[in-house]
Design an enzyme around this catalytic site. Structure first.
Site, short mmCIF file in Angstrom:
data_model
loop_
_atom_site.label_atom_id
_atom_site.label_comp_id
_atom_site.label_asym_id
_atom_site.label_seq_id
_atom_site.Cartn_x
_atom_site.Cartn_y
_atom_site.Cartn_z
N ARG A 63 2.23 -9.59 -9.83
CA ARG A 63 1.21 -9.20 -8.85
C ARG A 63 1.51 -7.80 -8.32
NH1 ARG A 63 2.84 -13.77 -4.43
NH2 ARG A 63 3.24 -14.93 -6.37
N ASP B 53 0.69 -5.57 -4.57
CA ASP B 53 0.21 -5.76 -3.19
C ASP B 53 -1.07 -4.98 -2.90
OD1 ASP B 53 2.10 -7.53 -2.34
OD2 ASP B 53 3.44 -6.01 -1.49
N ARG C 114 9.30 -0.16 -2.90
CA ARG C 114 8.93 0.48 -1.64
C ARG C 114 10.12 0.60 -0.69
NH1 ARG C 114 3.72 -2.83 -0.03
NH2 ARG C 114 4.04 -1.68 1.92
#
Lengths: 245, 245
Positions: B51, B53, B198
């Site tokens: 996935r 975000d 991140r």
């Protein structure tokens, strides 16, 4: 009242163009609302070098406004940007003479138009460059571009809707820059009529796909007839790049 | 049933991430709806490499689905793209063996993170690169990046929310590319934990602004504690760049 000149960049995607329109979100109305907040609710009129259509972008739009607020000139971009959406950025501010006028003092402008070609669309360019799935003959486009340079009556390259009477403009230079899968066409001139850059691009694209010959540009100019030229290229590839005073 | 592998690019700005969520517009749900229209209303399940975000982009996401429809393989991107928003583009399709699995067969991934610095924001990058008004010490960031390479327990660089137990991953290479006013950090590895890229970027930025020293990376890794690392950098600078099988 001191007059401030600002250079402004904006992403035109989500605006109904530059100019104020009732009940529409426009670049001018968003900037005037920000200025009004800074001026404790007082209306502040902004004058730009010219309008841009819905979806058209600006890298170097220029505007002026008059103000009594004393903010050091180098702080103006920071103060204004803090009140603006990230879609619009004041790049630079300077104080100018009272007879400076963002529209009437313009001596020349540069517009750029971005085109990209590839087998499939690029989702990151969908609002920022015109997609051309066909390959383009760039040499022929360059030959055609040369014929647009100089002083001409651009009636054929102007929306029939325009109210301007004198359609003679001078194009200093049309430059076609090729890079990777992108083409950027730069137009520098003393002034541009309504939709003029987009119609010139649409016509150059028809030369690129060999629907038109480079020499047809001459005939199109001479015909003084909008329907002789190519289609109006889409707004989202167009950038007001720079304004000279 | 034949299995199709697709490479997909998407602009994650207006999506609630990749994965299907009730009543949310996600990349997966939009692709599954398009496939369902092509399959005359039948549900088609899509499996991706992983996935992404909300706000995170993809240049080379990979997914697979099974289909009985006989479309020549080179036509699949055209057919699917005709049913998709311009925010998502199928770049390539190929038929794969039945034991190919977009998630379980992954051998490595590359993520890239874009940062730009300037005096003022760039409206065209607001959704596509992280703005850093501070100047960054890139040499120190490169020194720190080297310490992230190799096999480590990345507990400190992983959202505390994660349910994964084994947090050992191998990073093959962290590369910092400088160009004009932009920095792109590329991370290649055999796998990445939730928010790992991140958090690594947020930490490298703290090295760049000299809040941390390059050698602190070692201590942060050893502490196995999320709060020892830097902030999670914003989603919109991140791109899933490539998936290897």
């Amino acid at each position: 009242m001191p007059r401030i000149k600002c250079t402004v960049a904006y992403d035109g995607t989500a605006f109904h163009g530059y100019q104020v329109q009732p009940n529409k979100r426009t670049v001018q109305s968003v900037i005037e609302q920000a200025l009004s907040r800074i001026h404790k609710g007082a209306a502040v009129k902004v004058v730009a070098s010219g309008r841009t259509d819905a979806g058209v972008h600006a890298v170097g739009q220029v505007l002026h406004f008059d103000t009594n607020i004393t903010i050091p000139i180098e702080k103006w971009p920071i103060v204004l940007n803090s009140q603006l959406t990230e879609e619009i950025t004041i790049q630079h501010a300077e104080q100018v003479a009272e007879d400076f006028h963002a529209r009437f003092s313009v001596r020349g402008k540069e517009y750029r138009y971005r085109i990209y070609f590839d087998k499939v669309r690029n989702p990151f360019l969908r609002n920022y460059a015109h997609f051309s799935p066909q390959s383009l003959n760039i040499d022929k486009m360059r030959e055609a571009a040369l014929l647009l340079e100089g002083e001409h009556d651009f009636t054929s390259f102007c929306s029939a809707k325009t109210e301007v009477v004198d359609k003679v403009r001078e194009i200093y230079r049309v430059e076609i820059l090729e890079e990777d899968k992108e083409l950027t066409i730069s137009f520098r001139g003393n002034g541009f009529l309504y939709n003029m850059v987009r119609i010139m691009v649409g016509t150059l694209l028809e030369v690129g796909t060999e629907k038109l010959l480079p020499k047809d540009i001459k005939t199109i100019l001479e015909s003084k007839n909008r329907s002789a030229a190519g289609k109006t290229a889409p707004a989202h590839g167009l950038y007001l790049w720079r304004v000279d005073y």
